[in-house]
Design a protein around this motif. Structure first.
Motif, PDB file in Angstrom:
ATOM      1  N   THR A  16      -3.255 -12.543  40.884  1.00 39.19           N
ATOM      2  CA  THR A  16      -4.121 -11.969  41.787  1.00 39.19           C
ATOM      3  C   THR A  16      -3.668 -11.502  43.191  1.00 39.19           C
ATOM      4  N   TYR A  57      -2.188  -8.121  42.743  1.00 44.70           N
ATOM      5  CA  TYR A  57      -3.514  -7.079  42.382  1.00 44.70           C
ATOM      6  C   TYR A  57      -4.072  -6.821  43.657  1.00 44.70           C
ATOM      7  N   ARG A  65      -3.216  -3.471  45.548  1.00 41.82           N
ATOM      8  CA  ARG A  65      -2.852  -2.244  44.589  1.00 41.82           C
ATOM      9  C   ARG A  65      -3.162  -1.024  44.989  1.00 41.82           C
ATOM     10  N   VAL A  74      -2.068  -3.064  36.531  1.00 37.17           N
ATOM     11  CA  VAL A  74      -3.761  -3.234  36.745  1.00 37.17           C
ATOM     12  C   VAL A  74      -4.558  -3.234  35.523  1.00 37.17           C
ATOM     13  N   THR A  75      -4.298  -2.491  34.384  1.00 42.58           N
ATOM     14  CA  THR A  75      -4.989  -2.322  33.118  1.00 42.58           C
ATOM     15  C   THR A  75      -4.968  -3.727  32.422  1.00 42.58           C
ATOM     16  N   TYR A 112      -3.959  -6.727  33.844  1.00 42.51           N
ATOM     17  CA  TYR A 112      -4.952  -7.662  34.645  1.00 42.51           C
ATOM     18  C   TYR A 112      -6.241  -7.547  34.466  1.00 42.51           C
ATOM     19  N   ASP A 113      -6.751  -6.360  34.404  1.00 44.75           N
ATOM     20  CA  ASP A 113      -8.178  -6.309  34.094  1.00 44.75           C
ATOM     21  C   ASP A 113      -8.410  -6.681  32.587  1.00 44.75           C
ATOM     22  N   ARG A 114      -8.064  -6.469  31.754  1.00 47.81           N
ATOM     23  CA  ARG A 114      -8.242  -6.550  30.334  1.00 47.81           C
ATOM     24  C   ARG A 114      -7.720  -8.256  29.905  1.00 47.81           C
ATOM     25  N   TYR A 115      -6.880  -8.494  30.413  1.00 43.80           N
ATOM     26  CA  TYR A 115      -6.120  -9.835  30.003  1.00 43.80           C
ATOM     27  C   TYR A 115      -7.255 -11.136  30.672  1.00 43.80           C
ATOM     28  N   ALA A 135      -9.979 -10.755  31.844  1.00 41.36           N
ATOM     29  CA  ALA A 135     -11.528 -10.626  31.555  1.00 41.36           C
ATOM     30  C   ALA A 135     -11.995 -11.873  30.642  1.00 41.36           C
ATOM     31  N   ARG A 156      -4.135 -17.574  37.859  1.00 40.22           N
ATOM     32  CA  ARG A 156      -3.780 -16.195  37.040  1.00 40.22           C
ATOM     33  C   ARG A 156      -2.115 -15.834  37.492  1.00 40.22           C
ATOM     34  N   GLN A 197      -0.537  -8.773  27.315  1.00 41.61           N
ATOM     35  CA  GLN A 197      -1.503  -7.872  27.216  1.00 41.61           C
ATOM     36  C   GLN A 197      -0.675  -6.298  26.832  1.00 41.61           C
TER      37      GLN A 197
END
Length: 248
Positions: free
Chosen positions: A93, A96, A99, A183-184, A186-189, A191, A201, A209
């Motif tokens: 985080t 992130y 970013r 970024v992808t 982080y957002d998906r995993y 979630a 995190r 991921q």
């Protein structure tokens, strides 16, 4: 593509404070150099003229002037300081949150200020061709690391935090083929809150991921004698008992 390096240093260093240290962890000196200097030296072969360095700090530590002065001495020009108002829920985080400053389509490297890896053991040309992620590792006892398990072809098949799924323990450096991949992931995993470890995190599990998305993750197995962990007073004591030389 230009590389972005994110150095996360947004903690309070409470274990060092409890042990009697009176300066922020990154300013603690060992063998005549601060932990900040030792850590940044690890990345000597990754820092080029067009590399962007982002330091994610805790505002209460008032780290900005120190970081800028150190980078000026090292001749690093593209330096950015991100100051957070409060502690985050983990290194992933903290990274992130910076970013918007990344070269999104260039490589991203995430590191810390409490590990010194002898720089000649840590080189970009060690990254396996066609790798989308890269985790330098070493052989170390214990379960308090991130671990990578390899398949028969030498590519990663599993990455875990605080679970000893192999003998390949991360040195704390995490490379992604692009900032966009981080970024992808982080957002998906994250979630799904089940993916937090002890409420935190971490960066390493993001490679899970990448693997799920069909991307490739490689490692390099470094000689343990080239890796110096400085994250606790006990680990620092081991380093102080040794005789390392900061490369000139």
């Amino acid at each position: 593509m230009s590389t972005t390096i994110v150095i996360t240093m947004a903690g309070r260093g409470s274990r060092f404070t409890a042990a009697g240290y009176t300066v922020p962890k990154y300013q603690i000196e060992a063998h005549g150099h601060s932990l900040f200097q030792w850590s940044l030296c690890s990345l000597r072969h990754f820092i080029a003229a067009d590399t962007r360095l982002i330091f994610v700090c805790l505002k209460e530590n008032d780290s900005g002037d120190y970081v800028r002065s150190q980078c000026e001495v090292l001749g690093i020009g593209d330096v950015h300081i991100v100051e957070l108002d409060e502690l985050t829920d983990g290194q992933a985080t903290s990274a992130y949150l910076s970013r918007t400053l990344w070269h999104t389509h260039g490589p991203l490297l995430v590191y810390n200020i409490d590990t010194y890896v002898e720089p000649d053991a840590l080189r970009p040309d060690a990254i396996r061709a066609n790798a989308d992620g890269w985790v330098p590792c070493f052989q170390a006892p214990g379960t308090h690391w991130s671990f990578v398990r390899l398949g028969d072809d030498g590519w990663a098949v599993e990455v875990a935090e605080k679970r000893r799924i192999s003998d390949h323990a991360s040195v704390g450096l995490y490379w992604f083929g692009s900032g966009a991949d981080f970024v992808t992931a982080y957002d998906r995993y994250f979630a799904d809150p089940v993916h937090l470890v002890g409420g935190e995190r971490y960066v390493a599990p993001l490679y899970q991921q990448l693997l799920r998305d069909g991307l490739k993750v490689a490692i390099t197995d470094l000689p343990p004698e080239h890796v110096h962990v400085l994250g606790t007073p006990a680990e620092l004591a081991v380093f102080l008992a040794a005789s390392p030389q900061l490369p000139g």
